[in-house]
Design an enzyme around this catalytic site. Structure first.
Site, PDB file in Angstrom:
ATOM      1  N   SER A   9       3.402   6.806   2.217  1.00  0.00           N
ATOM      2  CA  SER A   9       3.197   5.285   2.432  1.00  0.00           C
ATOM      3  C   SER A   9       4.664   4.483   2.457  1.00  0.00           C
ATOM      4  CB  SER A   9       2.256   4.796   1.495  1.00  0.00           C
ATOM      5  OG  SER A   9       2.495   3.222   1.360  1.00  0.00           O
ATOM      6  N   HIS A  34       2.583   6.696   6.931  1.00  0.00           N
ATOM      7  CA  HIS A  34       1.457   5.808   6.621  1.00  0.00           C
ATOM      8  C   HIS A  34       2.332   4.384   6.400  1.00  0.00           C
ATOM      9  CE1 HIS A  34      -2.514   4.594   4.766  1.00  0.00           C
ATOM     10  NE2 HIS A  34      -1.813   3.556   4.034  1.00  0.00           N
ATOM     11  N   ASP A  36       1.618   0.449   5.861  1.00  0.00           N
ATOM     12  CA  ASP A  36       0.784  -0.512   5.369  1.00  0.00           C
ATOM     13  C   ASP A  36       1.062  -2.088   5.805  1.00  0.00           C
ATOM     14  OD1 ASP A  36      -0.612   0.995   3.690  1.00  0.00           O
ATOM     15  OD2 ASP A  36       0.853   1.411   2.305  1.00  0.00           O
ATOM     16  N   MET A  38       0.104  -5.699   5.931  1.00  0.00           N
ATOM     17  CA  MET A  38      -0.534  -6.814   5.067  1.00  0.00           C
ATOM     18  C   MET A  38      -0.256  -8.148   5.445  1.00  0.00           C
ATOM     19  SD  MET A  38      -0.019  -5.301   1.477  1.00  0.00           S
ATOM     20  CE  MET A  38      -0.003  -3.412   0.911  1.00  0.00           C
ATOM     21  N   HIS A  67      -2.458   1.264   8.642  1.00  0.00           N
ATOM     22  CA  HIS A  67      -3.412   0.893   7.800  1.00  0.00           C
ATOM     23  C   HIS A  67      -3.165  -1.032   7.852  1.00  0.00           C
ATOM     24  CE1 HIS A  67      -5.152   0.621   3.485  1.00  0.00           C
ATOM     25  NE2 HIS A  67      -5.892   0.181   4.282  1.00  0.00           N
ATOM     26  N   MET A  69      -4.544  -4.194   6.746  1.00  0.00           N
ATOM     27  CA  MET A  69      -5.192  -4.815   5.708  1.00  0.00           C
ATOM     28  C   MET A  69      -5.152  -6.401   6.063  1.00  0.00           C
ATOM     29  SD  MET A  69      -3.768  -2.594   2.520  1.00  0.00           S
ATOM     30  CE  MET A  69      -2.489  -1.904   3.550  1.00  0.00           C
ATOM     31  N   MET A 138     -10.332   3.693  -0.378  1.00  0.00           N
ATOM     32  CA  MET A 138      -9.268   2.897  -1.386  1.00  0.00           C
ATOM     33  C   MET A 138      -9.593   3.294  -2.857  1.00  0.00           C
ATOM     34  SD  MET A 138      -7.129   1.572   1.090  1.00  0.00           S
ATOM     35  CE  MET A 138      -6.271   1.119  -0.236  1.00  0.00           C
ATOM     36  N   GLY A 143      -3.144  -4.259  -1.661  1.00  0.00           N
ATOM     37  CA  GLY A 143      -2.506  -5.100  -1.526  1.00  0.00           C
ATOM     38  C   GLY A 143      -0.862  -4.764  -2.113  1.00  0.00           C
ATOM     39  N   PHE A 144      -1.050  -3.916  -3.055  1.00  0.00           N
ATOM     40  CA  PHE A 144       0.227  -3.171  -3.734  1.00  0.00           C
ATOM     41  C   PHE A 144       0.338  -1.715  -3.939  1.00  0.00           C
ATOM     42  CE2 PHE A 144      -1.091  -7.670  -4.741  1.00  0.00           C
ATOM     43  CZ  PHE A 144       0.288  -8.340  -4.621  1.00  0.00           C
ATOM     44  N   ASP A 174      -6.315   6.651  -0.390  1.00  0.00           N
ATOM     45  CA  ASP A 174      -5.080   5.803  -0.470  1.00  0.00           C
ATOM     46  C   ASP A 174      -5.063   5.016  -1.751  1.00  0.00           C
ATOM     47  OD1 ASP A 174      -2.886   4.265   0.164  1.00  0.00           O
ATOM     48  OD2 ASP A 174      -3.878   3.195   1.872  1.00  0.00           O
ATOM     49  N   GLY A 176      -2.720   5.377  -5.730  1.00  0.00           N
ATOM     50  CA  GLY A 176      -2.763   5.927  -7.209  1.00  0.00           C
ATOM     51  C   GLY A 176      -2.808   7.393  -6.867  1.00  0.00           C
ATOM     52  N   SER A 197       4.450   5.768  -4.188  1.00  0.00           N
ATOM     53  CA  SER A 197       5.318   5.786  -5.344  1.00  0.00           C
ATOM     54  C   SER A 197       5.430   7.221  -5.806  1.00  0.00           C
ATOM     55  CB  SER A 197       4.652   5.118  -6.594  1.00  0.00           C
ATOM     56  OG  SER A 197       3.867   3.882  -6.224  1.00  0.00           O
TER      57      SER A 197
END
Ligand code: DX5
Ligand code: ZN
Length: 231
Positions: A9, A34, A36, A38, A67, A69, A138, A143-144, A174, A176, A197
């Site tokens: 990501s 990936h 994201d 938003m 993705h 969102m 998810m 969002g973050f 997706d 954590g 991360s």
């Protein structure tokens, strides 16, 4: 158990150097990039539009996994398809006509993904299974990046894996995903691990090590390299 695909990501990449970051993370062994998207409405953050995807496309050798969102989704599908997405994922929560949305994605010739938020059940999934190539579970509220993994979603992964049976549908996780949480989701039936991360930490010099650590934890083992090379 086959080793899972790793989707990087770019939400956790250096925003001033996206092209180079995509090349670096793929060189380090990521299978998918990936993206994201938003809209500041469906989720409380703003990121990229189709122009960004089109700009990234020449820097992504493999699969570009987009993705969305955003709500509404349908007016944007064509634009993301033209921008070079390989997979376009829409949220089941993003509107009343997810079946139509998935049809519209498939009509562009792209693979269709269905994302499901942590607070949403799987009741509608059997009606949609023949419309999707990827189901994105998810494991954070979207969002973050950098949020804590929500362990209650592991049962959902197992449920979805059972619903899918032998259909050619991938289960993507997706949010954590780390070396600690990866083995849990792989054991429950995950095929694709999205990580931001955990992969982009430490800068370019750390990327290959970060990916190797995630693969090792996920049970990628010795066949991971061959598996990645085959895609
Ligand atoms: C969250 C995004 C994720 C996120 C994952 O809304 O969909 O893709 O970037 O980031 P980490 O791996 O940091 O949880
Ligand atoms: Zn995502």
């Amino acid at each position: 158990m086959p080793s899972p695909r790793i989707a990087a990501s770019i939400l956790a990449a250096d925003f001033a150097a996206f092209g180079a970051e995509c090349r670096a993370i793929e060189d380090a062994g990521a299978d998918w990039v990936h993206v994201d998207v938003m809209d500041g409405h469906f989720v409380p953050n703003l990121t990229f539009g189709p122009q960004m995807c089109a700009a990234l496309r020449p820097h992504v050798r493999g699969t570009m996994d987009v993705h969305l969102m955003i709500a509404p989704v349908d007016p944007w599908i064509e634009a993301f398809a033209r921008a070079g997405a390989d997979i376009i994922t829409a949220h089941i929560e993003a509107g009343p006509h997810i079946h139509r949305t998935l049809q519209a994605i498939r009509n562009t010739g792209k693979k269709a993904g269905l994302a499901i938020n942590p607070g949403t059940g799987t009741d509608a999934v059997p009606q949609l299974l023949d419309m999707v190539d990827v189901i994105c579970v998810m494991t954070v509220n979207p969002g973050f990046g950098g949020q804590a993994f929500i362990a209650s979603q592991i049962d959902k992964i197992r449920t979805l894996r059972g619903m899918i049976g032998r259909r050619p549908v991938l289960v993507e996780i997706d949010g954590g995903v780390t070396a600690v949480t990866a083995p849990l989701v792989v054991a429950a039936g995950a095929d694709v691990l999205v990580a931001g991360s955990a992969l982009f930490a430490g800068g370019k010099a750390a990327y290959a090590g970060n990916i190797a650590a995630l693969r090792a934890a996920a049970g990628g083992g010795a066949d991971a390299a061959g598996n990645a090379a085959g895609r």
